[in-house]
Write an enzyme that holds these catalytic residues in place. Sequence first.
Site, PDB file in Angstrom:
ATOM      1  N   LYS A  45       0.866  -1.177   0.000  1.00 63.17           N
ATOM      2  CA  LYS A  45       0.000   0.000   0.000  1.00 63.17           C
ATOM      3  C   LYS A  45       0.900   1.224   0.000  1.00 63.17           C
ATOM      4  O   LYS A  45       1.866   1.294   0.767  1.00 63.17           O
ATOM      5  CB  LYS A  45      -0.875  -0.048   1.253  1.00 63.17           C
ATOM      6  CG  LYS A  45      -2.169   0.709   1.141  1.00 63.17           C
ATOM      7  CD  LYS A  45      -3.149   0.324   2.244  1.00 63.17           C
ATOM      8  CE  LYS A  45      -4.316   1.290   2.235  1.00 63.17           C
ATOM      9  NZ  LYS A  45      -5.347   0.969   3.220  1.00 63.17           N
ATOM     10  N   ASP A 187     -13.212   2.623   9.484  1.00 62.89           N
ATOM     11  CA  ASP A 187     -13.788   2.453   8.143  1.00 62.89           C
ATOM     12  C   ASP A 187     -14.330   1.030   8.038  1.00 62.89           C
ATOM     13  O   ASP A 187     -13.991   0.286   7.123  1.00 62.89           O
ATOM     14  CB  ASP A 187     -12.719   2.715   7.073  1.00 62.89           C
ATOM     15  CG  ASP A 187     -13.323   2.787   5.672  1.00 62.89           C
ATOM     16  OD1 ASP A 187     -14.558   2.913   5.558  1.00 62.89           O
ATOM     17  OD2 ASP A 187     -12.557   2.693   4.690  1.00 62.89           O
ATOM     18  N   ASN A 192     -13.633  -4.352   4.106  1.00 65.00           N
ATOM     19  CA  ASN A 192     -12.499  -4.348   5.042  1.00 65.00           C
ATOM     20  C   ASN A 192     -12.590  -5.452   6.094  1.00 65.00           C
ATOM     21  O   ASN A 192     -11.745  -5.548   6.975  1.00 65.00           O
ATOM     22  CB  ASN A 192     -12.378  -2.983   5.721  1.00 65.00           C
ATOM     23  CG  ASN A 192     -11.917  -1.907   4.738  1.00 65.00           C
ATOM     24  OD1 ASN A 192     -11.256  -2.224   3.755  1.00 65.00           O
ATOM     25  ND2 ASN A 192     -12.260  -0.657   5.010  1.00 65.00           N
ATOM     26  N   ASP A 207      -7.189  -2.426   6.328  1.00 66.03           N
ATOM     27  CA  ASP A 207      -7.438  -1.010   6.026  1.00 66.03           C
ATOM     28  C   ASP A 207      -7.575  -0.176   7.310  1.00 66.03           C
ATOM     29  O   ASP A 207      -8.642   0.367   7.613  1.00 66.03           O
ATOM     30  CB  ASP A 207      -8.718  -0.908   5.163  1.00 66.03           C
ATOM     31  CG  ASP A 207      -8.751   0.373   4.342  1.00 66.03           C
ATOM     32  OD1 ASP A 207      -7.821   1.179   4.473  1.00 66.03           O
ATOM     33  OD2 ASP A 207      -9.728   0.553   3.579  1.00 66.03           O
TER      34      ASP A 207
END
Length: 263
Positions: A45, A187, A192, A207
């Site tokens: 990422k 989130d 996720n 995440d």
Amino acid sequence: MILEQIMPRGIRRKVNGYTISKNTVGMSPAKVFKLARGNDVLYLKASHKKYEGTTFDVKREKDVLVWLTDKISVPRVIQYEETDDHRFLLMDEVKGRMTSSVTIAPKRVVEIYAESICRLQSIDISQCPFNSGIKYRLSELDYLLKNNLAAVGDFYEGEVPFSQPEELVVYLKTNMDEEDLVFSHGDICDSNIIISKDSQDINGYIDWGRGGKADRWYDIAFCVGSIREDLGNEDYIKYFFDLLGIEPDWAKITYYLWLDELF
Ligand SMILES: Nc1ncnc2c1ncn2[C@@H]1O[C@H](COP(=O)(O)OP(=O)(O)O)[C@@H](O)[C@H]1O
Ligand SMILES: [Mg+2]
């Protein structure tokens, strides 16, 4: 972003021999790549330094992941590295499937959300160094708006009763309530949460850029938003709150859904 050209040396060495594919699921400004070599899968990422200090910064995500090791199932950090412009987080895979990509009964989806809230809110925050509270998120929002990094397009497509992003921000700033802090994913949604395809048990969470201490209703609001959007039947909201054993606080739920509108 041509990954091969900007990847720092240490990470390049670690992923030598892996086939790289860009992930197209995520919505955030961070870029996500899947790296595969046989059955071995890693995720890389990357975030631009203009997101430094925000919840899109993969450095923050790396720190949260390290802190969460042994507290809840999360990816293991393999390497973190920076270049002049970018930050890179290499992690292993949470095995399984995104809840969003499994054919699953609506009731089970609701159970997965309720179980996730229980697991997250049982994490002891007495030594937690990550603040994801309203003040931090609103100062982050100021920075994103000032630098044209906020999700203004999503705002205009959304359903908030404000005609300009600035009006929403004023509302959020003038309607802050006291926070009952718990550990929050920040989130929580079906892409996720990783589950087993067959047993539909929860394998882990990914995440984590927004992870940290936040109000108890923040993650609950996200679950309500997802249940409403994906399952579209208020009976499932009732089932969710029955499982949690609490009554919905609609003012808080609405506040936190609006807070997310520009991210
Ligand atoms: N460690 C991981 N294990 C399994 N899947 C992952 C992992 N990291 C990313 N993914 C996959 O990539 C997608 C996007 O990554 P995510 O960290 O959620 O980024 P975004 O912020 O863009 O949503 C996820 O929904 C998931 O499909
Ligand atoms: Mg995601």
